[in-house]
Design a protein around this motif. Structure first.
Motif, mmCIF file in Angstrom:
data_model
loop_
_atom_site.group_PDB
_atom_site.id
_atom_site.type_symbol
_atom_site.label_atom_id
_atom_site.label_comp_id
_atom_site.label_asym_id
_atom_site.label_seq_id
_atom_site.Cartn_x
_atom_site.Cartn_y
_atom_site.Cartn_z
ATOM 1 N N GLN A 1 7.385 -48.297 47.486
ATOM 2 C CA GLN A 1 7.423 -46.840 47.489
ATOM 3 C C GLN A 1 7.041 -46.238 46.143
ATOM 4 O O GLN A 1 6.474 -45.140 46.089
ATOM 5 N N ARG B 1 6.967 -45.361 53.456
ATOM 6 C CA ARG B 1 7.692 -46.624 53.535
ATOM 7 C C ARG B 1 7.438 -47.271 54.892
ATOM 8 O O ARG B 1 7.140 -46.592 55.868
ATOM 9 N N GLU C 1 4.208 -43.523 46.296
ATOM 10 C CA GLU C 1 4.610 -42.129 46.105
ATOM 11 C C GLU C 1 4.167 -41.539 44.777
ATOM 12 O O GLU C 1 4.074 -40.314 44.647
ATOM 13 N N VAL D 1 7.625 -39.374 51.033
ATOM 14 C CA VAL D 1 8.159 -40.637 51.525
ATOM 15 C C VAL D 1 7.020 -41.429 52.151
ATOM 16 O O VAL D 1 6.358 -40.936 53.062
ATOM 17 N N SER E 1 14.741 -41.204 49.859
ATOM 18 C CA SER E 1 13.977 -40.879 51.064
ATOM 19 C C SER E 1 14.754 -40.004 52.037
ATOM 20 O O SER E 1 14.206 -39.046 52.607
#
Length: 240
Positions: free
Chosen positions: A116, A130, A120, A128, A58
């Motif tokens: 994630q 999160r 993603e 990213v 990230s």
């Protein structure tokens, strides 16, 4: 799955959405300065590309897209300050199988546990996603935008969403996009209901009124891509 997307008044089969996703993998790879995944089916390339993003991490993705994010934030904040009105971006999905309740519960779980991988992998333009300090941090390219945006999503206060709740849709995923100035720059009101065949999803994003049509048109496909992949993953998880 034979998911049907309704975009701009026209219906498209799953194959068309997968073809869009396949092209966006190449564009997203270029955006972050990496070689695109090897030639192959979109399902294989999807997994390879999410692996590339996760290997970078990230913080590195945020670093590589800092300039993009700054430009997109300035544009979004300026557009939202011009008018409180919104431009709507809508895509509908008709899913054979699954249940609206199971899907929204699954989606809430991957959101609030900051999963994630699932977040993603759903769209090449997700860099990213999160959960940090009670909000979801999002770094993504919105539809047809040339820039990658960085913003937070507030799931607690959704009072600024302009779209009324559809009474025929008992399940919802609502959130408000927050710019760097701490003020709303848009929002989402994704609504779901069961049908005799499976799930009907009405996916809606509210952009600032001055947002150009290119971004709106592109983001309809973004919505079809990410939610088709999420719905498939949720239904597979339920069966598993």
């Amino acid at each position: 799955m034979a998911i049907v997307a309704k975009i701009g008044g026209r219906t498209f089969p799953r194959a068309d959405v997968l073809a869009w996703e396949n092209k966006r993998i190449d564009a997203a790879a270029k955006k972050i300065g990496v070689a695109p995944p090897s030639v192959g089916g979109v399902a294989v390339r999807r997994e390879e590309f999410v692996g590339i993003k996760q290997a970078l991490g990230s913080e590195e993705l945020l670093r590589r897209l800092t300039w993009n994010a700054r430009v997109a934030d300035r544009i979004g904040v300026a557009q939202a300050s011009v008018s409180g009105r919104r431009r709507m971006c809508v895509t509908e999905l008709f899913v054979p199988g699954g249940s609206a309740k199971q899907f929204t519960e699954w989606f809430d779980a991957i959101t609030f546990t900051s999963n994630q991988y699932e977040m993603e992998r759903a769209c090449p333009d997700h860099f990213v996603l999160r959960f940090i300090n009670g909000r979801q941090q999002v770094l993504e390219t919105n539809g047809g935008s040339p820039f990658t945006a960085l913003f937070d999503i507030n799931y607690d206060d959704v009072s600024s969403i302009a779209t009324p709740v559809g009474q025929q849709f008992p399940y919802r995923l609502d959130g408000v996009a927050i710019g760097s100035n701490g003020k709303p720059i848009g929002g989402v009101r994704h609504q779901f209901r069961d049908t005799p065949d499976g799930i009907h999803a009405r996916l809606l994003v509210e952009f600032p009124l001055p947002m150009i049509g290119r971004v709106i048109r592109g983001h309809r496909w973004h919505l079809a891509c990410e939610f088709s992949n999420w719905l498939e993953a949720a239904i597979a998880a339920d069966k598993g």
